[in-house]
Motif scaffolding. Structure first.
Motif, mmCIF file in Angstrom:
data_model
loop_
_atom_site.group_PDB
_atom_site.id
_atom_site.type_symbol
_atom_site.label_atom_id
_atom_site.label_comp_id
_atom_site.label_asym_id
_atom_site.label_seq_id
_atom_site.Cartn_x
_atom_site.Cartn_y
_atom_site.Cartn_z
ATOM 1 N N HIS A 164 -0.680 5.560 7.989
ATOM 2 C CA HIS A 164 0.880 5.691 8.629
ATOM 3 C C HIS A 164 1.345 7.747 8.002
ATOM 4 C CE1 HIS A 164 -0.816 5.160 4.667
ATOM 5 N NE2 HIS A 164 -1.409 4.846 4.761
ATOM 6 N N SER B 235 -0.977 9.644 6.669
ATOM 7 C CA SER B 235 -2.449 9.340 6.411
ATOM 8 C C SER B 235 -2.674 8.596 7.751
ATOM 9 C CB SER B 235 -2.718 7.920 5.539
ATOM 10 O OG SER B 235 -1.740 7.194 6.260
ATOM 11 N N HIS C 206 1.180 4.563 -2.960
ATOM 12 C CA HIS C 206 0.924 5.831 -2.320
ATOM 13 C C HIS C 206 1.995 6.266 -3.466
ATOM 14 C CE1 HIS C 206 -2.305 6.552 0.371
ATOM 15 N NE2 HIS C 206 -1.829 5.400 1.044
ATOM 16 N N HIS D 47 0.616 -1.108 -0.171
ATOM 17 C CA HIS D 47 -0.414 -0.147 -0.595
ATOM 18 C C HIS D 47 1.159 1.286 0.378
ATOM 19 C CE1 HIS D 47 -3.881 3.070 0.906
ATOM 20 N NE2 HIS D 47 -2.567 3.139 2.325
ATOM 21 N N ASP E 297 -6.713 7.066 0.115
ATOM 22 C CA ASP E 297 -6.585 5.620 -0.348
ATOM 23 C C ASP E 297 -7.582 5.392 -1.958
ATOM 24 O OD1 ASP E 297 -5.100 5.285 1.351
ATOM 25 O OD2 ASP E 297 -6.481 4.366 2.855
#
Ligand code: KG4
Ligand code: ZN
Length: 344
Positions: free
Chosen positions: A137, A134, A113, A109, A306
């Protein structure tokens, strides 16, 4: 390339042609179902993914005017994220690849990004330093090859940056998710109204946690400040507190990101993740990058949060560089390390 994202509360499906051409994307969010809990409830998110998966697949195909048969490969977020949520996307992707007889790429993931920026700004210069911020994270990464060599330089040691925005918003009586509301309130506030702490920036902290972040002390400082005001029966100036809090977060994020670039001799900085939508972060990052002679890349806000396009973008890049596909028994790995770009 069909990309599927279900690591948190967004069910995203994206279609990318070639390496960089975004054909269409479809996104369903369960964020409103989590609002009254003040944070994402994993089981609620999983069920919402299950309900949204087929409609989003159909919507993306309709928008792109392609049929599932036209898809050459499928990419899916394999991790990190919420285990039950990831499982829905991974199961859907496996079913699709078996049904279509096409290869499957289980991807990281965080690397997705980074890769998504190619859809907007073209080929990613490598090496690049990536700041990913985010709700889940906050990492500084050295990206030498987005498909194979992503090295973590630092990360949050407690709350994620977005989480801090969400928690402070709650203290200020703003709705969830708090980031956009703080951003808006802060526009009419004074960022110097309170000098909130900048976590892990003291000389001793910099020695041990040079590229790491900490936002939990800041969050507590804001809560205490508000509490003290309320106890004294004084009004809380929401725009000023929002601006001062936001300034502390943005100051640390941009300072450490620029430091990483200069110390590593990397002249490109990429910012991604939901918090990259923050207007102050964008402005300060632009200013500090310009001062340091760095080129800044930030995807448009809809590509920062996302989505499925980011997964398709990384999948497309993997194919273009001849990477091997994932095995069909690839896991949904909630703790997939950032160094593993493709799940095996
Ligand atoms: O990347 P994302 O959509 O989901 C994950 O957490 O993975 O990021 C959502 C986070 C939330 O914490 C939200 O408050 C924050 O991004 N966010 C913002 C802004 N827009 C979204 N934070 C600050 N300013 C914004 N404008
Ligand atoms: Zn994310």
């Amino acid at each position: 390339m069909l990309g599927i994202e279900t690591s948190c509360d967004e069910t995203g499906v994206g279609l990318v042609r070639g390496r960089h051409h975004l054909l269409a994307e479809a996104l369903a969010s369960s964020v409103e179902e989590h609002a009254r809990f003040g944070g994402v409830v994993p089981e609620v998110a999983s069920r919402a993914h299950l309900e949204a998966m087929l409609p989003m697949l159909e919507l993306a195909c309709t928008k792109a005017r392609v049929r599932l048969d036209d898809v050459d490969a499928v990419a899916v977020t394999s991790g990190p994220g919420l285990a039950g949520a990831l499982l829905v996307g991974v199961a859907a992707a496996k079913a699709l690849t078996v049904g279509l007889g096409k290869p499957l790429y289980g991807v990281n993931h965080l690397a997705a990004h980074v890769a998504v920026d190619q859809l907007e700004h073209g080929p990613l210069p490598e090496p690049t330093i990536a700041l990913l911020v985010s709700g889940g994270h906050s990492s500084l990464l050295l990206v030498e090859d987005v498909t194979a060599a992503v090295t973590p330089l630092g990360a949050t040691i407690d709350d994620a940056a977005g989480e801090a925005f969400d928690k402070v918003a709650r203290v200020l009586g703003l709705p969830f998710p708090g980031g956009p509301h703080i951003d808006r309130e802060a526009r009419s506030g004074d960022p110097a109204y309170v000098d909130f702490p900048r976590g892990l920036t003291g000389p001793r902290d910099l020695a041990g946690h040079r590229y790491d972040f900490s936002f939990s002390g800041l969050k507590t400082a804001v809560a205490r400040w508000v509490e003290t005001r309320e106890r004294a029966g004084e009004p809380v100036p929401v725009p000023d507190v929002a601006a001062a809090f936001q300034e502390a977060v943005v100051d640390v994020l941009t300072r450490k990101a620029v430091l990483a670039c200069t110390e590593r001799g990397v002249d490109h900085l990429l910012i991604g993740g939901g918090v990259a939508a923050n207007s102050r972060l964008r402005a300060v990052a632009a200013q500090r990058c310009a001062d340091a002679g760095l080129t800044l890349r930030v995807p448009r806000p809809a590509l920062c949060t996302d989505n499925g396009a980011m997964v398709a973008a990384l999948g497309a890049e993997l194919v273009s560089r001849g990477a091997a596909a994932s095995p069909l028994d690839l896991p949904a790995d909630s703790a997939l390390p950032v160094t593993e770009v493709v799940a095996r």
